[in-house]
Design an enzyme around this catalytic site. Structure first.
Site, short mmCIF file in Angstrom:
data_model
loop_
_atom_site.label_atom_id
_atom_site.label_comp_id
_atom_site.label_asym_id
_atom_site.label_seq_id
_atom_site.Cartn_x
_atom_site.Cartn_y
_atom_site.Cartn_z
N THR A 193 5.44 -5.30 0.31
CA THR A 193 4.05 -4.82 0.44
C THR A 193 3.30 -5.49 1.61
O THR A 193 3.40 -6.69 1.82
CB THR A 193 3.28 -5.10 -0.88
OG1 THR A 193 4.03 -4.52 -1.96
CG2 THR A 193 1.89 -4.49 -0.85
N THR A 235 1.10 1.45 -0.40
CA THR A 235 2.17 2.23 -1.02
C THR A 235 3.04 2.96 0.00
O THR A 235 4.18 3.30 -0.28
CB THR A 235 1.50 3.24 -1.98
OG1 THR A 235 0.69 2.51 -2.90
CG2 THR A 235 2.50 4.05 -2.75
N GLU A 291 15.35 -0.86 -10.91
CA GLU A 291 14.11 -1.64 -11.06
C GLU A 291 13.17 -0.96 -12.05
O GLU A 291 12.60 -1.60 -12.94
CB GLU A 291 13.45 -1.76 -9.69
CG GLU A 291 12.18 -2.59 -9.71
CD GLU A 291 11.44 -2.53 -8.38
OE1 GLU A 291 11.54 -1.51 -7.65
OE2 GLU A 291 10.74 -3.48 -8.08
C1 LIG Z 1 0.56 -9.42 -9.56
C2 LIG Z 1 1.23 -8.64 -8.46
C3 LIG Z 1 2.47 -9.03 -8.00
C4 LIG Z 1 3.09 -8.32 -6.95
N1 LIG Z 1 4.31 -8.77 -6.47
C5 LIG Z 1 4.87 -8.15 -5.41
C6 LIG Z 1 6.07 -8.65 -4.83
O1 LIG Z 1 6.67 -9.62 -5.30
N2 LIG Z 1 6.59 -8.01 -3.73
C7 LIG Z 1 5.98 -6.93 -3.16
O2 LIG Z 1 6.49 -6.40 -2.17
N3 LIG Z 1 4.81 -6.43 -3.69
C8 LIG Z 1 4.25 -7.01 -4.78
N4 LIG Z 1 3.07 -6.54 -5.32
C9 LIG Z 1 2.41 -5.41 -4.66
C10 LIG Z 1 2.51 -4.11 -5.43
O3 LIG Z 1 3.83 -3.61 -5.38
C11 LIG Z 1 1.48 -3.16 -4.82
O4 LIG Z 1 0.18 -3.68 -5.12
C12 LIG Z 1 1.63 -1.77 -5.35
O5 LIG Z 1 2.83 -1.21 -4.89
C13 LIG Z 1 0.48 -0.86 -4.89
O6 LIG Z 1 0.24 -1.00 -3.51
P1 LIG Z 1 -1.23 -1.35 -2.99
O7 LIG Z 1 -1.76 -2.48 -3.77
O8 LIG Z 1 -1.20 -1.50 -1.51
O9 LIG Z 1 -2.07 -0.08 -3.38
P2 LIG Z 1 -2.52 1.14 -2.45
O10 LIG Z 1 -1.35 1.70 -1.71
O11 LIG Z 1 -3.73 0.72 -1.68
O12 LIG Z 1 -2.94 2.20 -3.55
C14 LIG Z 1 -4.14 2.04 -4.32
C15 LIG Z 1 -4.18 3.13 -5.38
O13 LIG Z 1 -4.15 4.43 -4.75
C16 LIG Z 1 -3.11 5.20 -5.31
N5 LIG Z 1 -2.53 6.06 -4.27
C17 LIG Z 1 -2.13 5.72 -3.02
N6 LIG Z 1 -1.63 6.78 -2.38
C18 LIG Z 1 -1.68 7.83 -3.24
C19 LIG Z 1 -1.30 9.20 -3.18
N7 LIG Z 1 -0.74 9.72 -2.11
N8 LIG Z 1 -1.51 9.96 -4.28
C20 LIG Z 1 -2.08 9.47 -5.39
N9 LIG Z 1 -2.46 8.18 -5.52
C21 LIG Z 1 -2.25 7.37 -4.45
C22 LIG Z 1 -2.08 4.23 -5.85
O14 LIG Z 1 -1.36 4.81 -6.88
C23 LIG Z 1 -2.96 3.06 -6.31
O15 LIG Z 1 -3.37 3.27 -7.64
C24 LIG Z 1 2.45 -7.20 -6.38
C25 LIG Z 1 1.20 -6.79 -6.88
C26 LIG Z 1 0.59 -7.50 -7.88
C27 LIG Z 1 -0.76 -7.03 -8.37
#
Ligand SMILES: Cc1cc2nc3c(=O)[nH]c(=O)nc-3n(C[C@H](O)[C@H](O)[C@H](O)COP(=O)(O)OP(=O)(O)OC[C@H]3O[C@@H](n4cnc5c(N)ncnc54)[C@H](O)[C@@H]3O)c2cc1C
Length: 385
Positions: free
Chosen positions: A125, A131, A243
């Protein structure tokens, strides 16, 4: 709480329950308050061999299948513990196992199996990409026998507690690739010797040891590239079914814990001179949560069985994750409601597990992204993004 289906791996489950029994609720409560990594628990799980469950026997692991790994994680979470600190070792290792060279596998897997080396960090991330993984900006540029890494990652868990980390970085600029998914590569980073990497812990809703990473000229030996350069995105996708199924198993464990806690409380707590569980307004939500957890469990079992048979299981893996995460979250809400004010009191453990199970709606993959997978790849609807 008796499961609907006669569960598989009863001996294995009993063994896991025995380890977990050494780490009661007080242990997790104190750990959560101190935001400390569960060294003792991870040590005990490693010693018992459970964190090496999916590592083949020839590399010193238990050589079990995914259904067995699901049983392990489910038992951990249904004991009141949290598999989060340990689960990454199971699925992150898969990238190395499936795509690593024989030299890499024989160098690292036996040490991961014994616990001599810990591989629990997985860095994908990024703040700018979110995402949309193919938009990541962290680069790894080849210079002689090294790659030089620059960029930033966010929310990467257990970096300070791991010896090794799987890293996804761009090795060919986006403008120079035919498809966005090309030009990304996966590396095995030795964190014990990672000059040019700064780790900034983030305070999160739950105790997950999560960090921001800043790469400033970090050098990774070229021999630590996993598989072929430019094929990393495919390797990451490849691990996603496993996963999702493993995470879904954790959700089932949480769901069963919440239902059991709520049922016990509803039977014991007396208000207006009788047990609150005698009221349908209290017992029906618990009964519904139980039904949904058990239904989701069937999809978890089905997806794991399909995976183990080597057949396609993308639809089932995604459905399992969706249904199990929703069921555990529903059960969490029901437990809080049943406990009333005590549901917010750290001394009763429900609020901790409530926070922990909330994560599964967002990470490692959010519910919306699962729904879009089902709409597009299972139902054949147009791609929405
Ligand atoms: C406690 C914790 C531990 C984590 N550990 C890891 C780790 O070890 N390694 C790692 O790589 N990552 C890690 N993450 C990151 C996690 O995988 C991401 O937070 C998650 O994949 C969502 O990405 P984002 O936060 O950038 O959300 P964003 O991409 O900003 O999305 C925000 C919201 O918008 C929605 N959204 C975005 N695009 C669309 C679309 N096209 N259609 C509909 N809805 C959409 C998403 O579903 C989400 O609800 C961790 C996160 C947390 C909170």
């Amino acid at each position: 709480m008796a499961p609907v289906l006669t569960e598989t791996y009863e001996d294995l489950r009993r063994g896991v329950r025995n380890v977990c029994a050494r780490f009661p609720n007080e242990y997790w409560r104190d750990l959560d308050a101190a935001r400390r990594y569960p060294e003792e628990f991870v040590g005990a799980m490693t010693e018992a061999g459970y964190l090496g469950a999916l590592i083949p026997e020839e590399y010193g692991g238990m050589g079990l299948d995914l259904l067995a790994a699901c049983a392990i994680l489910e038992e951990v979470n249904s004991s009141g513990a949290n598999a989060g600190p340990a689960h990454a070792q199971m699925y992150t290792m898969g990238t190395l196992l499936r795509h690593g060279s024989e030299e890499q596998k024989s160098a690292y897997l036996p040490k991961i199996a014994t616990g001599e080396l810990r591989l629990q960090a997985f860095a994908v991330t990024e703040p700018e990409a979110g995402t949309d993984t193919t938009s990541i900006r962290t680069t790894a540029i080849r210079e002689g026998d090294h790659y030089v890494v620059n960029g930033r990652k966010i929310y990467i868990s257990r970096v300070e507690q791991s010896d090794l980390m799987i890293l996804l970085a761009r090795t060919t600029p986006l403008a120079e690739v035919e498809k966005r998914s090309r030009g990304l590569s996966v590396f095995l980073v030795d964190l014990r010797d990672a000059e040019g990497l700064r780790v900034r812990p983030r305070r999160m809703m739950m105790n997950n040891a999560t960090n921001e990473l800043l790469f400033d000229g970090m050098r990774v030996p070229a021999q630590n590239l996993i598989g072929e350069e430019g094929e990393g995105f495919r390797y990451i996708l490849d691990g996603m079914n496993a996963e999702r199924i493993l995470i879904a198993a954790e959700c089932i464990g949480d769901g069963r814990w919440f239902v059991e806690k709520a049922t016990k409380r509803a039977g014991e707590r007396e208000v207006f001179g009788r047990a609150i569980g005698g009221n349908q307004g209290v017992q029906f939500p618990i009964a519904r949560a139980y039904a949904n957890v058990e239904a989701a469990s069937l999809m978890v079992q089905k997806s794991a069985a399909l995976f183990d048979r080597g057949g396609p299981c993308g639809a089932e893996a995604n459905l399992a994750k969706l249904l199990a995460a929703d069921a555990s979250w529903e059960a969490a809400n029901v437990a809080v409601q049943t406990f009333g004010g005590y549901g917010f009191d750290a001394g009763y453990d429900v609020e901790r597990k409530f926070r922990e199970t909330r994560l599964y709606q967002v990470a490692p993959i959010s519910t919306n992204l699962i729904l879009s997978y089902v709409a597009e790849h299972v139902l054949g609807l147009p791609r929405s993004f």
